[in-house]
Write a protein that holds these residues in place. Structure first.
Motif, PDB file in Angstrom:
ATOM      1  N   LEU A 112       0.867  -1.182   0.000  1.00 49.84           N
ATOM      2  CA  LEU A 112       0.000   0.000   0.000  1.00 49.84           C
ATOM      3  C   LEU A 112       0.901   1.228   0.000  1.00 49.84           C
ATOM      4  CD1 LEU A 112      -3.089   0.419   0.050  1.00 49.84           C
ATOM      5  CD2 LEU A 112      -2.925   0.689   2.530  1.00 49.84           C
ATOM      6  N   TYR A 129      -2.131   4.018  -3.789  1.00 46.57           N
ATOM      7  CA  TYR A 129      -2.000   2.859  -4.669  1.00 46.57           C
ATOM      8  C   TYR A 129      -1.908   1.575  -3.853  1.00 46.57           C
ATOM      9  CZ  TYR A 129      -0.827   6.106  -8.453  1.00 46.57           C
ATOM     10  OH  TYR A 129      -0.867   7.111  -9.379  1.00 46.57           O
ATOM     11  N   GLU A 130      -2.524   0.528  -4.373  1.00 48.58           N
ATOM     12  CA  GLU A 130      -2.351  -0.814  -3.834  1.00 48.58           C
ATOM     13  C   GLU A 130      -1.953  -1.715  -4.995  1.00 48.58           C
ATOM     14  OE1 GLU A 130      -4.509  -3.901  -0.782  1.00 48.58           O
ATOM     15  OE2 GLU A 130      -5.790  -2.712  -2.109  1.00 48.58           O
ATOM     16  N   GLU A 133      -3.056  -1.019  -8.676  1.00 46.49           N
ATOM     17  CA  GLU A 133      -4.354  -0.341  -8.688  1.00 46.49           C
ATOM     18  C   GLU A 133      -4.279   0.995  -7.950  1.00 46.49           C
ATOM     19  OE1 GLU A 133      -8.992  -1.015  -7.194  1.00 46.49           O
ATOM     20  OE2 GLU A 133      -7.431  -2.476  -6.691  1.00 46.49           O
ATOM     21  N   ARG A 134      -4.822   2.024  -8.572  1.00 50.95           N
ATOM     22  CA  ARG A 134      -4.914   3.322  -7.907  1.00 50.95           C
ATOM     23  C   ARG A 134      -6.232   3.389  -7.148  1.00 50.95           C
ATOM     24  NH1 ARG A 134      -5.051   8.611 -11.524  1.00 50.95           N
ATOM     25  NH2 ARG A 134      -7.267   8.082 -11.555  1.00 50.95           N
ATOM     26  N   LEU A 135      -6.138   3.418  -5.812  1.00 50.25           N
ATOM     27  CA  LEU A 135      -7.333   3.449  -4.979  1.00 50.25           C
ATOM     28  C   LEU A 135      -7.929   4.842  -4.879  1.00 50.25           C
ATOM     29  CD1 LEU A 135      -6.212   1.132  -2.025  1.00 50.25           C
ATOM     30  CD2 LEU A 135      -7.402   0.505  -4.144  1.00 50.25           C
ATOM     31  N   TRP A 136      -7.074   5.848  -4.749  1.00 49.37           N
ATOM     32  CA  TRP A 136      -7.528   7.242  -4.692  1.00 49.37           C
ATOM     33  C   TRP A 136      -6.883   8.010  -5.830  1.00 49.37           C
ATOM     34  CZ3 TRP A 136      -6.423   8.811   1.122  1.00 49.37           C
ATOM     35  CH2 TRP A 136      -7.241   8.066   1.973  1.00 49.37           C
ATOM     36  N   PHE A 155      -6.780   2.685   6.185  1.00 46.72           N
ATOM     37  CA  PHE A 155      -5.575   2.446   5.391  1.00 46.72           C
ATOM     38  C   PHE A 155      -4.328   2.843   6.180  1.00 46.72           C
ATOM     39  CE2 PHE A 155      -8.574   3.225   1.725  1.00 46.72           C
ATOM     40  CZ  PHE A 155      -8.538   1.923   1.253  1.00 46.72           C
TER      41      PHE A 155
END
Length: 222
Positions: A112, A129-130, A133-136, A155
């Motif tokens: 993360l 990012y995780e 994948e970009r979470l925000w 998080f």
């Protein structure tokens, strides 16, 4: 594919060549360079000449130029993108606009990842990012508000970038770990601009613009 990568989103300018044989040649400033005044106008082109010379490539050998488009400092982005556009136009190359936050995240070794660029005005530019994948999506916010949002959503990412160094105390008090001050993870490396840029579509030079994410500090006079 042979790419030239540039980034000037922070006080430190970086440049890199990634050749089609996957060999890379980069100029990466040390983390402490982030704490000094920017000198993009005098540092960027020598860095470009350095990496091209060590890589043994000329302008005709390049397939495209990948450039960090921010968010970041107004003057830095303006210089970096203007330089990339001029080089591309002069040599018949396309540009590949890369998020400077995505490039910064690529250098954070954690599942993360929270890349943070100092936005001045007591704020940070960031994204979350995780893995891949970009979470925000990219945002600008005071660090205290960011810490609250991370806590509320559960998080605990690893933060890096000059914004995380500047606001280390606020973030760590909220339980957000920050990479050590001497970590290379704080630098937006042009190597990562190139690697992210491999998956970015070509754009004509005139179509590539800075992503300031908010109005610049300097306002035009009427």
């Amino acid at each position: 594919m042979t790419l030239l990568g540039l980034d000037t989103s922070t006080s430190a300018a970086s440049a890199c060549i990634v050749r089609s044989d996957a060999e890379s040649f980069e100029v990466t400033p040390p983390p402490e360079r982030l704490q000094r005044p920017p000198a993009h106008a005098t540092e960027l082109m020598p860095a470009v000449a350095d990496v091209m010379g060590r890589a043994g490539v000329g302008w005709r050998d390049l397939d495209a130029i990948a450039v960090g488009v921010g968010p970041g400092t107004f003057t830095g982005l303006r210089i970096g993108i203007a330089t990339a556009r001029a080089l591309a136009a002069a040599n018949g190359l396309s540009l590949r606009p890369v998020s400077s936050l995505a490039a910064l995240a690529a250098g954070i070794k954690a599942p993360l990842r929270l890349p943070l660029i100092d936005a001045r005005r007591g704020e940070v530019f960031g994204a979350l990012y995780e893995g891949d994948e970009r979470l925000w999506p990219p945002f600008v916010t005071p660090p205290g508000e960011l810490a609250r949002r991370l806590r509320d959503e559960g998080f605990t990412p690893l933060a890096a970038g000059d914004g995380s160094v500047r606001f280390r105390e606020v973030l760590e008090e909220a339980g957000v770990p920050v990479a050590p001050d001497d970590s290379e993870a704080h630098v937006v490396r042009a190597l990562h601009v190139c690697r992210v840029g491999v998956g970015v579509p070509d754009e004509p030079p005139e179509a590539v613009l800075p992503n300031y994410l908010r109005d610049p500090d300097a306002k035009p006079q009427p």
